[in-house]
Design a protein around this motif. Sequence first.
Motif, PDB file in Angstrom:
ATOM      1  N   TYR A  59     -42.657 -16.440  39.029  1.00  0.00           N
ATOM      2  CA  TYR A  59     -42.071 -16.044  40.299  1.00  0.00           C
ATOM      3  C   TYR A  59     -42.045 -14.520  40.382  1.00  0.00           C
ATOM      4  O   TYR A  59     -42.005 -13.828  39.370  1.00  0.00           O
ATOM      5  CB  TYR A  59     -40.643 -16.588  40.424  1.00  0.00           C
ATOM      6  N   SER A  75     -43.071 -17.512  44.948  1.00  0.00           N
ATOM      7  CA  SER A  75     -43.880 -18.038  43.858  1.00  0.00           C
ATOM      8  C   SER A  75     -45.100 -17.129  43.740  1.00  0.00           C
ATOM      9  O   SER A  75     -45.857 -16.984  44.695  1.00  0.00           O
ATOM     10  CB  SER A  75     -44.299 -19.474  44.158  1.00  0.00           C
ATOM     11  N   ASN A  95     -45.136 -21.966  36.303  1.00  0.00           N
ATOM     12  CA  ASN A  95     -44.938 -21.031  37.408  1.00  0.00           C
ATOM     13  C   ASN A  95     -44.493 -19.665  36.912  1.00  0.00           C
ATOM     14  O   ASN A  95     -43.768 -19.555  35.934  1.00  0.00           O
ATOM     15  CB  ASN A  95     -43.836 -21.532  38.355  1.00  0.00           C
TER      16      ASN A  95
END
Length: 179
Positions: A24, A34, A22
């Motif tokens: 962010y 996200s 991920n």
Amino acid sequence: TCTDVAWAADGSLYVCDREHPNIYRIDPAGTLTSFVTSDRLSASGVGQNALVVLPDQSALLSLIYLPSRLVRIDLRTRAVADVNLRGTFFDGLPLLSGADGMSLSGTSLLVAFTSQVTRVSPTLADWSDATTATLDVPEGMTDIVHTPGGDYLLNGQAVRFAFDRPTDPFRLVRFVGTF
């Protein structure tokens, strides 16, 4: 485990997650979202460890620690793809000697490995393709930063720390290598 932050000219902050694929985004108002999730941001060893925004603000570059890779994330489309690197992009040392930190310096990207610095130079303007050149540096370096006064290496000694080995005193070393 979030390991690095990159700032964009519009005031956004991007944060990479070492344990999950991920990235962010924190907008200028402070709202966390996200930004992108992609298997290209994961690793079989250790994941994302550093992040930079390209000077033209078109993309992020995310550094995967082990096995070492460089990934490009388009800031407009959020497309995620490996940067095609031609040349060496790994440290010759054993276990846990991955790509640890990076900094833009001039028109190139400098990547710190445990005992090497690799210069990554784009061959295409969008950074989808690049060449590498590598120089040896004292063992234990884990990050590099570009300043108006030059480029500096940090002896974070991640491998020694990971194996509970004694560490050397903290040191910041000016990188004066020539590729």
